[in-house]
Design an enzyme around this catalytic site. Structure first.
Site, short mmCIF file in Angstrom:
data_model
loop_
_atom_site.label_atom_id
_atom_site.label_comp_id
_atom_site.label_asym_id
_atom_site.label_seq_id
_atom_site.Cartn_x
_atom_site.Cartn_y
_atom_site.Cartn_z
N LYS A 65 -9.66 8.12 2.82
CA LYS A 65 -10.19 6.77 2.56
C LYS A 65 -11.63 6.62 3.02
CE LYS A 65 -5.71 4.36 2.62
NZ LYS A 65 -4.78 5.48 2.92
N HIS A 105 -9.95 2.04 0.34
CA HIS A 105 -8.50 1.85 0.31
C HIS A 105 -8.08 1.36 -1.07
CE1 HIS A 105 -4.48 1.15 1.30
NE2 HIS A 105 -4.58 0.19 2.20
N CYS A 130 0.80 -1.23 0.00
CA CYS A 130 0.00 0.00 0.00
C CYS A 130 0.83 1.27 0.00
CB CYS A 130 -0.95 -0.01 1.19
SG CYS A 130 -2.01 -1.48 1.21
N HIS A 187 -2.55 7.82 6.42
CA HIS A 187 -2.76 6.53 5.77
C HIS A 187 -4.04 5.88 6.26
CE1 HIS A 187 -1.90 2.68 3.92
NE2 HIS A 187 -2.05 2.08 5.09
N GLU A 228 -1.22 4.99 14.05
CA GLU A 228 -0.82 6.19 13.32
C GLU A 228 -1.09 7.45 14.13
OE1 GLU A 228 -1.09 8.22 8.86
OE2 GLU A 228 -2.46 6.58 9.39
N PHE A 231 1.87 -3.59 4.03
CA PHE A 231 2.23 -4.89 4.60
C PHE A 231 3.72 -5.14 4.41
CE2 PHE A 231 -2.21 -7.06 4.04
CZ PHE A 231 -2.70 -6.28 5.08
#
Length: 443
Positions: free
Chosen positions: A357, A362, A184, A325, A336, A425
């Site tokens: 988002k 996403h 991502c 994010h 975050e 990831f």
């Protein structure tokens, strides 16, 4: 002079030159809200959602499996808006990339014609997963003994660098042809790497971003098995993606592309083109913690953001907005926020923070690129996009992170510097810092 000596001298001279400044001169978007940067932006500022209920025709490779999907919502790009621009046989992610690149180049008014211009213009467009439905289709053909029906374009279509390749071919761009697949963070890494290429003289112009199309049986099933998707909103899809909200339960798959034209600042000034923003910082880090979970102390996000700030030469007080994010997962959003509070906290509340988002879901490898475009648009308009579906923040984080509200845009007249975060990831992290224009650096 021996060739080794010539090479050594050239490298020394290059190392002694200061990095060149990099402007943003063009933007292109394909999102679940709309096709086109300005249209997507205006709908985003209105707090609109591009997440909807899926229908069988959205699952191109195996509509017969639709009823068995645990999650039946997604942020789909309108077929009507992309119809006829590129062959239907071309994977959607590649169509998205070419559409967004064409829009960005058009705004930048950059259509290189001379050989030198083409050689000095490159492409850097990434993908986290690309187009998984192609794997499903081909495996079914082979399993059914129909190998001769497999397209000879199968391999080219699944390569993560093919978006860069096709944009390069379409526009005759012969500079660096680059792509990364860092989950991502792919789109953000491609923009940051392109920034570095221009900074150090490898190119004068770069077309950079990310494109993804993963609303398919494989992706939905895989993420559902991980319990990563919001699964309780099949009947109310617009409420499903809710970053930072105390009732968030998982992310919503989206698709699309974001592309920026990056250009050496003096090159842009010489052409008389509008400078939309300037990239002034790029940071990367690794969590070294877990395949899918961020480090619980937020160290990866903290390192990425602090590296981008150090690269920019600015302080935490200079940043007015962070496009986070935050994907709408219980763990990721909280970590975050903790990292932002640790870096930007203290006596002041810190910059405004929102995650776009909530409106588009996403977009995986395209997320960082789309959010970079939104960040540049926030700078230009001095308006901050809302945290769509944020109705209640976590109690113990209230007063520590300055979250934008859920209803419409927030005016920010003094906005000069923004940051955008992308985490993936494998513990890969990227942060980018944009300044309003050259004046952000006193130039």
């Amino acid at each position: 002079m021996p060739w080794r000596s010539r090479v050594a001298r050239a490298l020394q001279e290059r190392a002694s030159r200061p990095p060149r400044r990099v402007a943003v001169t063009g933007l292109g978007l394909v999102t679940p809200l709309a096709v086109g940067a300005s249209k997507s932006w205006e709908l985003l500022l209105q707090g609109r959602s591009g997440v909807r209920k899926l229908v069988e025709s959205d699952i191109k490779e195996a509509p017969e499996n639709f009823d068995r999907l645990a999650v039946k919502i997604g942020g789909c790009v309108s077929n009507a808006e992309i119809e006829g621009q590129y062959p239907k046989s071309l994977p959607r992610n590649l169509q998205f990339a070419q559409i967004a690149a064409k829009e960005a180049l058009g705004q930048a008014k950059w259509h290189p014609s001379s050989e030198l211009e083409k050689v000095r213009t490159g492409v850097s467009i990434g993908a986290g997963m690309g187009y998984p439905s192609a794997f499903y289709t081909v495996s079914n053909l082979i399993g059914g003994g129909r190998e001769r029906r497999v397209s000879p374009y199968f391999i080219p279509h699944i390569l993560s660098n093919m978006a860069s390749g096709l944009v390069s071919i379409e526009h005759g761009l012969r500079g660096p042809n680059h792509s990364v697949a860092t989950a991502c963070a792919s789109g953000a890494h491609c923009i940051g790497d392109a920034f570095r290429m221009i900074s150090y003289g490898e190119a004068d112009v770069m077309v950079a971003g990310g494109a993804e199309a993963c609303i398919d049986v494989l992706s939905i099933t895989g993420f559902s098995r991980m319990k990563a998707l919001a699964s309780e909103y099949n009947e109310d899809p617009a409420l499903a993606s809710r970053p930072f909200d105390e009732k968030r339960s998982g992310f919503v798959l989206g698709e699309g592309a974001g592309v920026l034209v990056l250009e050496e600042l003096e090159h842009a000034r010489a052409r008389g083109v509008d400078v939309l923003a300037e990239i002034i910082g790029y940071g990367r880090s690794g969590d070294a913690h877990h395949m899918t979970q961020p480090s619980k102390n937020g160290s990866g996000a903290y390192l990425s953001m602090s590296a981008a700030l150090a690269d920019s030469g600015l302080s935490t007080s200079d940043v007015g907005y962070i496009n986070a994010h935050a994907t709408s997962t219980p763990l990721g959003d909280r970590i975050e926020q903790e990292a932002i509070s640790s870096l930007f906290g203290g006596e002041r509340l810190g910059p405004w923070v929102s995650s776009t988002k909530g409106a588009i879901g996403h977009l995986l490898g395209a997320a960082g690129a789309v959010e970079s475009v939104f960040s540049v648009l926030a700078l230009g308009s001095k308006r901050l996009p809302p945290n769509v579906n944020l109705r209640g923040a976590e109690e113990d984080l209230k007063g520590r992170v300055n979250l934008v509200g859920a209803d419409g845009a927030t005016e920010a007249e003094d906005l000069e510097v923004v940051m955008t975060n992308s985490f993936g990831f494998g513990g890969t992290n990227s942060s980018l810092v944009f300044g309003k224009d050259a004046s952000a650096l006193g130039g």
